[in-house]
Design an enzyme around this catalytic site. Structure first.
Site, mmCIF file in Angstrom:
data_model
loop_
_atom_site.group_PDB
_atom_site.id
_atom_site.type_symbol
_atom_site.label_atom_id
_atom_site.label_comp_id
_atom_site.label_asym_id
_atom_site.label_seq_id
_atom_site.Cartn_x
_atom_site.Cartn_y
_atom_site.Cartn_z
ATOM 1 N N ASP A 12 -3.136 -26.012 13.988
ATOM 2 C CA ASP A 12 -4.136 -25.287 13.215
ATOM 3 C C ASP A 12 -3.669 -25.211 11.762
ATOM 4 O O ASP A 12 -2.479 -25.396 11.470
ATOM 5 C CB ASP A 12 -4.342 -23.876 13.769
ATOM 6 C CG ASP A 12 -5.545 -23.177 13.136
ATOM 7 O OD1 ASP A 12 -6.680 -23.541 13.476
ATOM 8 O OD2 ASP A 12 -5.350 -22.307 12.274
ATOM 9 N N GLY A 45 -10.364 -25.571 5.030
ATOM 10 C CA GLY A 45 -11.754 -25.708 4.614
ATOM 11 C C GLY A 45 -11.949 -25.802 3.121
ATOM 12 O O GLY A 45 -13.019 -26.186 2.642
ATOM 13 N N CYS A 75 -8.166 -26.109 14.949
ATOM 14 C CA CYS A 75 -8.848 -25.955 13.658
ATOM 15 C C CYS A 75 -10.187 -26.686 13.697
ATOM 16 O O CYS A 75 -10.239 -27.897 13.908
ATOM 17 C CB CYS A 75 -7.970 -26.517 12.544
ATOM 18 S SG CYS A 75 -8.714 -26.447 10.905
ATOM 19 N N ASN A 76 -11.277 -25.950 13.482
ATOM 20 C CA ASN A 76 -12.599 -26.564 13.479
ATOM 21 C C ASN A 76 -12.741 -27.577 12.355
ATOM 22 O O ASN A 76 -13.377 -28.623 12.520
ATOM 23 C CB ASN A 76 -13.666 -25.473 13.334
ATOM 24 C CG ASN A 76 -13.858 -24.667 14.592
ATOM 25 O OD1 ASN A 76 -14.773 -24.905 15.377
ATOM 26 N ND2 ASN A 76 -13.002 -23.674 14.810
ATOM 27 N N CYS A 188 -14.656 -21.075 13.786
ATOM 28 C CA CYS A 188 -13.335 -21.161 13.168
ATOM 29 C C CYS A 188 -12.415 -20.322 14.040
ATOM 30 O O CYS A 188 -12.769 -19.187 14.402
ATOM 31 C CB CYS A 188 -13.353 -20.626 11.735
ATOM 32 S SG CYS A 188 -11.706 -20.478 10.980
ATOM 33 N N THR A 189 -11.261 -20.855 14.400
ATOM 34 C CA THR A 189 -10.406 -20.131 15.342
ATOM 35 C C THR A 189 -9.757 -18.898 14.738
ATOM 36 O O THR A 189 -9.149 -18.101 15.457
ATOM 37 C CB THR A 189 -9.313 -21.054 15.925
ATOM 38 O OG1 THR A 189 -8.693 -21.790 14.866
ATOM 39 C CG2 THR A 189 -9.917 -22.007 16.945
#
Length: 271
Positions: A12, A45, A75-76, A188-189
């Site tokens: 992440d 991001g 991680c998105n 989002c985590t």
């Protein structure tokens, strides 16, 4: 070569993936987990796609050297680029975005909201993946420029609660202003780490945490391939970070990770 005693890897941009590690510990307490949080470069991001790929591949090389038997991309933002690096690993790579889309499909929803980083929102990866598996579901997406970074900095600091609440009101409020919604994917985590705060401020929402689906998919894969560790084994959690060891140690315990076997510094990628 990985075996059933090899660890599960989780990567992440920061501490957000703790929400995935927490689900793994609950569902698979006999598995060892190796966590890498790139705290020196969070949030992803706010970086370009090229920068994100460079930093991601740095973490992938680390995990490949450790011979993990499955890699969970918590991680998105990284997951949106998964097709560009999936072949870098010899083990299966699980995407948290795909897990979120699968969770929406299982619920058979007519419409759903998604909150995420701006990079994830702009990539349209959630609407596209949800559209493939649930064509009738309308997706309302909202990029949140400040929420992940606020969670990264403020979780575990009670004096920062007012700041967390203010960001949630603004950024989640922009989503619900688009359309009355009953369900929202935490895209989002970092966001599950403030799930209780979101529900307190927006009690009408039912939140979907892709980390839960991700842990279930990992469990099913390990069982199918005969790679599940022996149930009598007490799982470890070893954390590596390019950020502050002290912060990661405190926040890992704050969000309920147990056990935390070790927390160590790892130098960030150069250039």
């Amino acid at each position: 070569m990985f075996t059933k005693t090899s660890p599960i890897g989780v990567i992440d941009s920061g501490i957000g993936g703790f929400s995935v590690a927490r689900r793994l510990q609950k569902l698979l307490p006999y598995e060892d987990i190796l966590y890498f949080g790139d705290g020196a470069n969070t949030p992803y991001g706010n970086h370009t796609g090229g920068e994100i790929l460079t930093m991601t591949r740095y973490m992938l090389r680390f995990m490949e050297e450790k011979q993990v038997k499955a890699l969970l991309v918590a991680c998105n933002t990284i997951s949106c680029l998964i097709d560009q690096y999936r072949d870098d690993m010899s083990c299966p790579v699980f995407s948290v975005v795909q897990a979120g889309a699968d969770a929406v499909r299982e619920r058979g929803l007519d419409k759903v909201g998604v909150i995420s980083t701006c990079f994830t929102a702009n990539s349209r990866c959630y609407p596209e993946l949800i559209g493939k598996s649930s064509p009738r579901t309308r997706v309302y997406s909202q990029g949140c420029p400040d929420l992940a970074n606020t969670v990264e900095r403020c979780v575990g600091h009670p004096e920062s609660q007012e700041q967390i609440d203010a960001v949630i009101r603004k950024e989640v409020g922009e989503l619900v202003a688009q359309e009355p919604l009953d369900y929202c994917v935490l895209g989002c985590t970092h966001y599950p780490l403030v799930e209780e705060d979101i529900l307190r401020l927006f009690p009408g929402l039912t939140l979907i945490d892709p980390a839960e689906q991700m842990a279930k998919s990992t469990q099913a894969y390990l069982a199918e391939k005969g790679l599940a560790n022996d149930p009598g084994h007490e799982g470890r959690l070893d954390i590596f970070t390019t950020g502050s060891v002290e912060e990661y140690t405190a926040k890992a315990r704050k969000v309920g990770l147990d056990p935390v076997t070790s927390v160590r510094f790892y130098p960030p990628a150069q250039g």
